[in-house]
Design an enzyme around this catalytic site. Structure first.
Site, PDB file in Angstrom:
ATOM      1  N   SER A   1       5.059  12.124  -8.019  1.00 30.49           N
ATOM      2  CA  SER A   1       5.360  11.342  -6.815  1.00 30.49           C
ATOM      3  C   SER A   1       6.828  10.963  -6.664  1.00 30.49           C
ATOM      4  CB  SER A   1       4.483  10.092  -6.769  1.00 30.49           C
ATOM      5  OG  SER A   1       4.499   9.406  -7.993  1.00 30.49           O
TER       6      SER A   1
ATOM      7  N   HIS B   1      -0.219  13.617  -3.492  1.00 30.47           N
ATOM      8  CA  HIS B   1       0.870  14.131  -2.649  1.00 30.47           C
ATOM      9  C   HIS B   1       0.700  15.582  -2.225  1.00 30.47           C
ATOM     10  CE1 HIS B   1       3.384  10.559  -2.988  1.00 30.47           C
ATOM     11  NE2 HIS B   1       2.899  10.462  -4.212  1.00 30.47           N
TER      12      HIS B   1
ATOM     13  N   LYS C   1      -1.606   9.144   2.333  1.00 32.62           N
ATOM     14  CA  LYS C   1      -0.370   9.937   2.456  1.00 32.62           C
ATOM     15  C   LYS C   1      -0.511  10.953   3.589  1.00 32.62           C
ATOM     16  CE  LYS C   1       0.852   8.181  -1.852  1.00 32.62           C
ATOM     17  NZ  LYS C   1       0.305   7.942  -3.171  1.00 32.62           N
TER      18      LYS C   1
HETATM   19  C1  LIG Z   1      -0.085   6.832  -4.028  1.00 30.80           C
HETATM   20  C2  LIG Z   1      -0.652   7.372  -5.281  1.00 30.80           C
HETATM   21  C3  LIG Z   1      -1.809   6.829  -5.841  1.00 30.80           C
HETATM   22  C4  LIG Z   1      -2.458   5.592  -5.291  1.00 30.80           C
HETATM   23  O1  LIG Z   1      -3.123   5.845  -4.118  1.00 30.80           O
HETATM   24  P1  LIG Z   1      -3.409   4.600  -3.134  1.00 30.80           P
HETATM   25  O2  LIG Z   1      -4.483   5.101  -2.234  1.00 30.80           O
HETATM   26  O3  LIG Z   1      -2.129   4.331  -2.439  1.00 30.80           O
HETATM   27  O4  LIG Z   1      -3.857   3.464  -4.000  1.00 30.80           O
HETATM   28  C5  LIG Z   1      -2.339   7.445  -6.947  1.00 30.80           C
HETATM   29  N1  LIG Z   1      -1.744   8.506  -7.517  1.00 30.80           N
HETATM   30  C6  LIG Z   1      -0.607   9.039  -7.023  1.00 30.80           C
HETATM   31  C7  LIG Z   1      -0.001  10.218  -7.689  1.00 30.80           C
HETATM   32  C8  LIG Z   1      -0.015   8.477  -5.894  1.00 30.80           C
HETATM   33  O5  LIG Z   1       1.111   8.962  -5.429  1.00 30.80           O
END
Ligand SMILES: *Cc1c(COP(=O)(O)O)cnc(C)c1O
Length: 387
Positions: free
Chosen positions: A178, A206, A238
């Site tokens: 990320s 992502h 995302k």
């Molecule tokens: C954003 C993210 C999460 C968390 O997801 P949310 O739905 O925002 O809680 C978990 N793992 C990765 C790799 C992320 O980028």
């Protein structure tokens, strides 16, 4: 609270350039957002496909509210699991080519739930050092022996696996990292997991919606099956532009999670309207591959422009294109100069990234125009010239 010394600890963070504060946004999420009463061009959202404010997604959400109201009223196992939730699970299973999928209210909770349900004291988890915080927290909370391997270093992972005497072994990795934007060496991880009889879990927060021919993510990009990667996690906050997450895998995996995942059992189901909106996003993702193609064009344009400016990019082919700054205060200063020119790019600092690896995390969206990217490059030129 006297013994807690909160004030001096906060002061210290400020001195180190590590103090975090929130920006208040006064518009829908998107490329053009309103920040402190001013229009800026946003280069730090994870809304990669521009769906967070898409008319079809909004309409589906509104219809969902009309049909189901707002709150889901209870946990999935009591009376909060609606037809809309169930339909989205079926659609996700089909899209990811797996037996079943299970919804979670957030990605953080999905990771917590899966890992703590599958491993415990006699077991071991092996995590890439740059895995998302939620995967780290889940590994620690599970009580399993917690081992980290150097970023992308499959050799070191193998050494650790070979030494392990744990009952069950689980390898856990981000699909797309990320804060770096690079992709995990999934083909090698699959071979390794099979050789050492470890279960492989991929968090594709992502990559889901963005990578792969149909947008099914990093698993599709590498052409992998459920046997290769038994545990797939993806999120909706995302590229899908909504909120929530899912885990997809075999019938037995999903049934196990329904019985055992505490973050599934002991929490209120996400509002049904969110699942309606997410289904609408899925339809767009399936029907409009041009959004992914546009992203690729913008990524190339940005990479070429940034290289011409002599900026240090990281080895990423995804919409996450960090510019390495090293020093925390430098990253903050350049972020500030970009904002003065109307471009929002956040500085990412320790502890989110390792010490001396502070960076500007530029993210691209299919809704950016080539003119937006040119504008950012010009602003970067100005911001980095004046030291
Ligand atoms: C954003 C993210 C999460 C968390 O997801 P949310 O739905 O925002 O809680 C978990 N793992 C990765 C790799 C992320 O980028």
């Amino acid at each position: 609270m006297k013994n807690f010394e909160l004030k001096s600890a906060l002061e210290l963070l400020k001195q180190q350039g590590l103090y975090r504060s929130r920006k208040i946004i006064d518009s829908p999420q998107g490329v053009n957002i309103k920040l402190d009463g001013r229009e800026v061009i946003n280069f730090c959202s994870n809304d990669y496909l521009g769906l967070a404010n898409h008319p079809h997604v909004i309409q589906a959400f509104k219809k969902g509210v009309d049909q189901y109201g707002v709150g889901s009223g209870s946990a999935h196992l009591i009376c909060g699991h609606s037809t809309a939730h169930h339909v989205l699970e079926t659609q996700l299973a089909e899209f990811t080519n797996r037996d079943r999928a299970l919804l979670f209210s957030t990605g953080y909770m999905a990771n917590m739930g899966v890992i703590t349900a599958l491993v415990g004291k006699k077991d071991a988890v092996f995590e890439d050092k740059l895995n998302h915080a939620s995967l780290m927290d889940a590994g620690l909370l599970s009580g399993a022996k917690f081992q980290r391997y150097l970023h992308q270093n499959v050799d070191q992972l193998q050494t650790k696996l070979a030494r392990s005497t744990a009952a069950k072994k689980m390898i856990i990795t981000d699909g797309v990292f990320s804060m770096d934007g690079d992709v995990a060496p999934l083909d090698q991880l699959v071979t390794t997991s099979k050789k050492y009889m470890a279960a492989l879990m991929v968090d594709d927060a992502h990559g889901f919606g963005v990578l792969g021919k149909t947008g099914a993510g990093v698993i599709e990009q590498f052409n992998l099956t459920t046997t290769d990667v038994p545990i797939l996690m993806g999120t909706f906050g995302k590229a899908f532009g909504t909120a929530g997450a899912f885990v997809a895998g075999s019938e037995d995996l999903i049934e196990t999670l329904i019985q055992k995942a505490r973050t599934y059992i002991y929490t209120t189901a996400m509002p049904a309207a969110i699942t309606k909106a997410t289904s609408a996003s899925l339809t767009i993702i399936i029907n409009e591959p041009e959004r992914r193609e546009k992203l690729l064009v913008l990524i190339k344009q940005f990479q070429q422009g940034a290289k011409a400016l002599g900026l240090t990019l990281m080895p990423s082919e995804t919409p996450i294109q960090p510019i390495l700054m090293g020093d925390t205060k430098k990253a903050l200063a350049i972020s500030q100069k970009l904002l003065e020119q109307g471009f929002l790019v956040t500085a990412i600092r320790p502890p989110t990234v390792p010490k001396n690896k502070a960076r500007l995390r530029v993210t691209l969206s299919a809704n950016h125009s080539e003119k937006d990217v040119d504008g950012l490059l010009m602003a970067l030129r100005k911001a980095t010239l004046i030291k």
